[in-house]
Design a protein around this motif. Structure first.
Motif, PDB file in Angstrom:
ATOM      1  N   TYR A 122       3.600   8.521  -3.969  1.00 45.05           N
ATOM      2  CA  TYR A 122       2.600   7.459  -4.328  1.00 45.05           C
ATOM      3  C   TYR A 122       2.488   7.667  -2.142  1.00 45.05           C
ATOM      4  O   TYR A 122       1.507   7.685  -2.076  1.00 45.05           O
ATOM      5  CB  TYR A 122       3.150   6.123  -4.292  1.00 45.05           C
ATOM      6  N   GLU A 123       3.787   7.980  -2.042  1.00 47.83           N
ATOM      7  CA  GLU A 123       3.980   7.676  -0.079  1.00 47.83           C
ATOM      8  C   GLU A 123       2.673   9.043   0.063  1.00 47.83           C
ATOM      9  O   GLU A 123       1.741  10.000   1.135  1.00 47.83           O
ATOM     10  CB  GLU A 123       4.972   7.935   0.331  1.00 47.83           C
ATOM     11  N   ALA A 124       3.134  10.178  -0.583  1.00 44.99           N
ATOM     12  CA  ALA A 124       2.545  11.532   0.033  1.00 44.99           C
ATOM     13  C   ALA A 124       0.746  11.431  -0.550  1.00 44.99           C
ATOM     14  O   ALA A 124       0.490  11.984   0.457  1.00 44.99           O
ATOM     15  CB  ALA A 124       3.124  12.689  -1.308  1.00 44.99           C
ATOM     16  N   ILE A 125       0.469  10.443  -1.285  1.00 43.37           N
ATOM     17  CA  ILE A 125      -0.923  10.530  -1.700  1.00 43.37           C
ATOM     18  C   ILE A 125      -1.592  10.013  -1.007  1.00 43.37           C
ATOM     19  O   ILE A 125      -2.172   9.987   0.057  1.00 43.37           O
ATOM     20  CB  ILE A 125      -1.426  10.254  -3.332  1.00 43.37           C
ATOM     21  N   GLU A 126      -0.885   9.328  -0.422  1.00 45.76           N
ATOM     22  CA  GLU A 126      -1.421   7.753   0.865  1.00 45.76           C
ATOM     23  C   GLU A 126      -1.364   8.156   2.648  1.00 45.76           C
ATOM     24  O   GLU A 126      -2.881   8.252   2.725  1.00 45.76           O
ATOM     25  CB  GLU A 126      -0.638   6.724   1.425  1.00 45.76           C
ATOM     26  N   ASP A 127      -0.373   8.863   2.276  1.00 46.26           N
ATOM     27  CA  ASP A 127      -0.679  10.458   3.277  1.00 46.26           C
ATOM     28  C   ASP A 127      -1.797  11.839   3.524  1.00 46.26           C
ATOM     29  O   ASP A 127      -1.535  12.208   4.691  1.00 46.26           O
ATOM     30  CB  ASP A 127       0.592  10.347   4.295  1.00 46.26           C
ATOM     31  N   MET A 133       2.606  16.394  -1.618  1.00 45.88           N
ATOM     32  CA  MET A 133       2.394  16.505  -3.116  1.00 45.88           C
ATOM     33  C   MET A 133       2.716  16.802  -4.305  1.00 45.88           C
ATOM     34  O   MET A 133       3.084  16.496  -5.975  1.00 45.88           O
ATOM     35  CB  MET A 133       0.616  15.943  -3.425  1.00 45.88           C
ATOM     36  N   ARG A 134       2.194  18.556  -3.374  1.00 42.67           N
ATOM     37  CA  ARG A 134       2.397  18.960  -4.597  1.00 42.67           C
ATOM     38  C   ARG A 134       4.188  19.336  -5.086  1.00 42.67           C
ATOM     39  O   ARG A 134       4.558  19.304  -5.827  1.00 42.67           O
ATOM     40  CB  ARG A 134       2.343  21.017  -3.842  1.00 42.67           C
ATOM     41  N   GLU A 135       5.255  18.664  -4.182  1.00 39.17           N
ATOM     42  CA  GLU A 135       6.701  18.902  -4.367  1.00 39.17           C
ATOM     43  C   GLU A 135       7.165  17.665  -5.026  1.00 39.17           C
ATOM     44  O   GLU A 135       7.691  17.425  -5.688  1.00 39.17           O
ATOM     45  CB  GLU A 135       7.730  18.860  -3.073  1.00 39.17           C
ATOM     46  N   GLU A 136       6.316  16.612  -4.782  1.00 38.86           N
ATOM     47  CA  GLU A 136       6.644  14.970  -5.713  1.00 38.86           C
ATOM     48  C   GLU A 136       6.318  15.012  -6.468  1.00 38.86           C
ATOM     49  O   GLU A 136       6.388  14.942  -8.133  1.00 38.86           O
ATOM     50  CB  GLU A 136       6.093  13.961  -4.722  1.00 38.86           C
ATOM     51  N   LEU A 137       4.706  16.018  -6.969  1.00 28.13           N
ATOM     52  CA  LEU A 137       4.348  16.358  -8.286  1.00 28.13           C
ATOM     53  C   LEU A 137       5.329  16.886  -9.073  1.00 28.13           C
ATOM     54  O   LEU A 137       5.989  16.619 -10.353  1.00 28.13           O
ATOM     55  CB  LEU A 137       3.153  16.717  -8.702  1.00 28.13           C
ATOM     56  N   GLY A 138       6.397  18.080  -8.431  1.00 27.68           N
ATOM     57  CA  GLY A 138       7.038  19.228  -8.978  1.00 27.68           C
ATOM     58  C   GLY A 138       8.354  17.547  -9.728  1.00 27.68           C
ATOM     59  O   GLY A 138       8.930  17.373 -10.598  1.00 27.68           O
ATOM     60  N   ARG A 272       4.260  -0.813   6.068  1.00 24.58           N
ATOM     61  CA  ARG A 272       4.116   0.167   6.614  1.00 24.58           C
ATOM     62  C   ARG A 272       3.683   0.785   7.500  1.00 24.58           C
ATOM     63  O   ARG A 272       4.441   0.525   9.192  1.00 24.58           O
ATOM     64  CB  ARG A 272       3.625   1.764   5.506  1.00 24.58           C
ATOM     65  N   ALA A 273       2.758  -0.701   8.107  1.00 26.12           N
ATOM     66  CA  ALA A 273       2.973  -0.580   9.596  1.00 26.12           C
ATOM     67  C   ALA A 273       3.473  -2.034  10.562  1.00 26.12           C
ATOM     68  O   ALA A 273       4.058  -1.887  11.444  1.00 26.12           O
ATOM     69  CB  ALA A 273       1.213  -1.965   9.963  1.00 26.12           C
ATOM     70  N   PHE A 274       4.003  -2.749   9.412  1.00 24.16           N
ATOM     71  CA  PHE A 274       5.230  -3.717  10.182  1.00 24.16           C
ATOM     72  C   PHE A 274       6.466  -2.559  10.567  1.00 24.16           C
ATOM     73  O   PHE A 274       6.735  -2.454  11.592  1.00 24.16           O
ATOM     74  CB  PHE A 274       5.474  -4.139   8.981  1.00 24.16           C
ATOM     75  N   ALA A 275       6.837  -1.537   9.927  1.00 30.71           N
ATOM     76  CA  ALA A 275       7.626  -0.493   9.934  1.00 30.71           C
ATOM     77  C   ALA A 275       7.955   0.569  11.311  1.00 30.71           C
ATOM     78  O   ALA A 275       8.536  -0.099  11.594  1.00 30.71           O
ATOM     79  CB  ALA A 275       7.671   0.081   8.476  1.00 30.71           C
ATOM     80  N   ASP A 276       6.311   0.531  11.311  1.00 29.25           N
ATOM     81  CA  ASP A 276       6.142   1.261  12.452  1.00 29.25           C
ATOM     82  C   ASP A 276       6.574   0.738  13.505  1.00 29.25           C
ATOM     83  O   ASP A 276       6.577   1.753  14.381  1.00 29.25           O
ATOM     84  CB  ASP A 276       4.978   1.998  12.191  1.00 29.25           C
ATOM     85  N   ARG A 277       5.935  -0.492  13.589  1.00 26.25           N
ATOM     86  CA  ARG A 277       6.628  -1.260  15.073  1.00 26.25           C
ATOM     87  C   ARG A 277       7.049  -1.588  15.201  1.00 26.25           C
ATOM     88  O   ARG A 277       7.873  -1.702  16.167  1.00 26.25           O
ATOM     89  CB  ARG A 277       5.257  -2.451  14.583  1.00 26.25           C
ATOM     90  N   VAL A 278       8.507  -1.867  13.906  1.00 26.37           N
ATOM     91  CA  VAL A 278      10.414  -1.464  14.744  1.00 26.37           C
ATOM     92  C   VAL A 278      10.502  -0.248  14.953  1.00 26.37           C
ATOM     93  O   VAL A 278      11.555  -0.013  15.740  1.00 26.37           O
ATOM     94  CB  VAL A 278      10.029  -1.736  12.874  1.00 26.37           C
ATOM     95  N   ARG A 279      10.034   0.517  14.778  1.00 27.00           N
ATOM     96  CA  ARG A 279      10.394   1.854  14.878  1.00 27.00           C
ATOM     97  C   ARG A 279      10.317   1.736  16.701  1.00 27.00           C
ATOM     98  O   ARG A 279      10.648   2.679  17.300  1.00 27.00           O
ATOM     99  CB  ARG A 279      10.109   3.157  13.804  1.00 27.00           C
ATOM    100  N   ARG A 280       8.428   1.346  16.882  1.00 33.42           N
ATOM    101  CA  ARG A 280       8.251   1.562  18.286  1.00 33.42           C
ATOM    102  C   ARG A 280       8.867   0.615  19.505  1.00 33.42           C
ATOM    103  O   ARG A 280       9.855   0.762  19.896  1.00 33.42           O
ATOM    104  CB  ARG A 280       6.787   1.419  18.268  1.00 33.42           C
ATOM    105  N   ALA A 281       9.130  -0.287  18.366  1.00 29.95           N
ATOM    106  CA  ALA A 281      10.282  -1.817  19.347  1.00 29.95           C
ATOM    107  C   ALA A 281      11.400  -1.473  19.504  1.00 29.95           C
ATOM    108  O   ALA A 281      12.197  -0.920  20.706  1.00 29.95           O
ATOM    109  CB  ALA A 281      10.628  -2.429  18.334  1.00 29.95           C
TER     110      ALA A 281
END
Length: 318
Positions: A122-127, A133-138, A272-281
């Motif tokens: 799901y994350e690979a498709i979102e990104d 995607m190829r690896e995760e489908l496997g 995910r936006a929240f997690a990104d901001r946590v990392r930046r902080a």
């Protein structure tokens, strides 16, 4: 110039059409040791380097003659042929002399990985990450093969061919407009409604919410129940909207779904936006010399504000 005909070890005596002319025109035809009964192909066993202008038959893509050839003619295998290799590898892992960890797994012990791999895909498709995607489908396919192999060892067994056979029957049965020519479906919306009709008849469902997997994440579950009941004409004002936290969350998910928004995807985007901001902080805090893993409330608030400032400055045109 040497021409190599790369035969399929799986398909046996199947010659690619493009190789027929090369074999007829060749003065010399030789075969590497992996080719069974080279005489049947009119070939002599290869001894040393092939003579110039020879046609070499081999089933080994790693043989040195392949890399040195002037031309390589490949026997095309049917789409999906590599799935047989995947099944064989899974069988080997579960067999005596295979992998002890794989041999110990059960349907229950594998559940966590099924969910994990689905979300990684799901994350690979979102990104939009095609390699991921190829690896995760496997990895998702591995879960199907693993569960099918475990099931084959049960007292009431079924195997991967049973799984595939049931899938084929389902796909054909739910697409009569494609396989039987008995209907005409011209829009995706009409097809979706027809699927529901066919599934209700097939599963003998009494309710519009029968068949909804209740074990899925809560927001997705609320959205699915809303979607199902909306198609059945359920009035939106009867959806849960009480004072309880659960009812409020259900109402939020329901309103999003009725508005044509996927609440699960929206919530994931926000998370995910929240997690990104946590990392930046935490990076901002570390840049000041603080321990990013031991911040107090004031340090978090300061770093949180800097994280927004950093994002704004990095997004500004240079």
């Amino acid at each position: 110039m040497t021409t190599v005909v790369l035969l399929s070890a799986r398909l046996g005596a199947v010659l690619p059409a493009a190789a027929v002319g090369a074999l007829r025109a060749a003065d010399t035809v030789v075969a590497t040791p992996d080719v069974t009964d080279p005489a049947a192909w009119g070939a002599e066993p290869l001894d040393g380097d092939p003579p110039a202008g020879a046609v070499v038959l081999t089933t080994d893509p790693g043989h040195p003659v392949v890399a040195a050839a002037g031309a390589v003619i490949v026997t095309a295998e049917p789409a999906g042929a590599a799935l047989l290799d995947a099944v064989a590898v899974m069988d080997r892992l579960r067999s005596p002399g295979g992998c002890p960890w794989d041999a110990e797994q059960t349907h229950d012990s594998l559940l966590q990985y099924l969910v994990e791999e689905a979300y990684e895909l799901y994350e690979a498709i979102e990104d939009g990450d095609r390699a991921a995607m190829r690896e995760e489908l496997g990895d998702v396919l591995l879960q199907v093969l693993f569960h099918a192999r475990v099931a084959a060892e049960d007292a009431a067994p079924f195997d991967v061919d049973d799984v595939a056979g049931d899938l084929v029957a389902k796909l054909v049965g739910r697409h009569p407009h494609v396989f039987a020519g008995s209907e005409r479906i011209d829009t995706a919306e009409r097809q979706e409604h027809r699927w529901e009709e066919l599934k209700r008849a097939e599963k003998q469902r009494e309710s519009s919410v029968d068949g909804v997997p209740m074990g899925q994440p809560a927001v997705a579950l609320a959205a699915k129940l809303t979607s199902r009941t909306a198609r059945a004409g359920f009035p939106a004002e009867l959806l849960p909207s009480g004072p309880g936290v659960g009812e409020q969350l259900f109402a939020l998910a329901a309103r999003a779904k009725l508005a044509g928004v996927d609440p699960e995807a929206e919530l994931r985007t926000t998370a995910r936006a929240f997690a990104d901001r946590v990392r930046r902080a935490q990076r901002a805090a570390a840049a000041t010399g603080a321990d990013a893993h031991a911040l107090d409330g004031d340090a978090w608030r300061a770093a949180w504000a800097r994280a927004v400032d950093d994002q704004v400055s990095s997004a500004a045109p240079q």
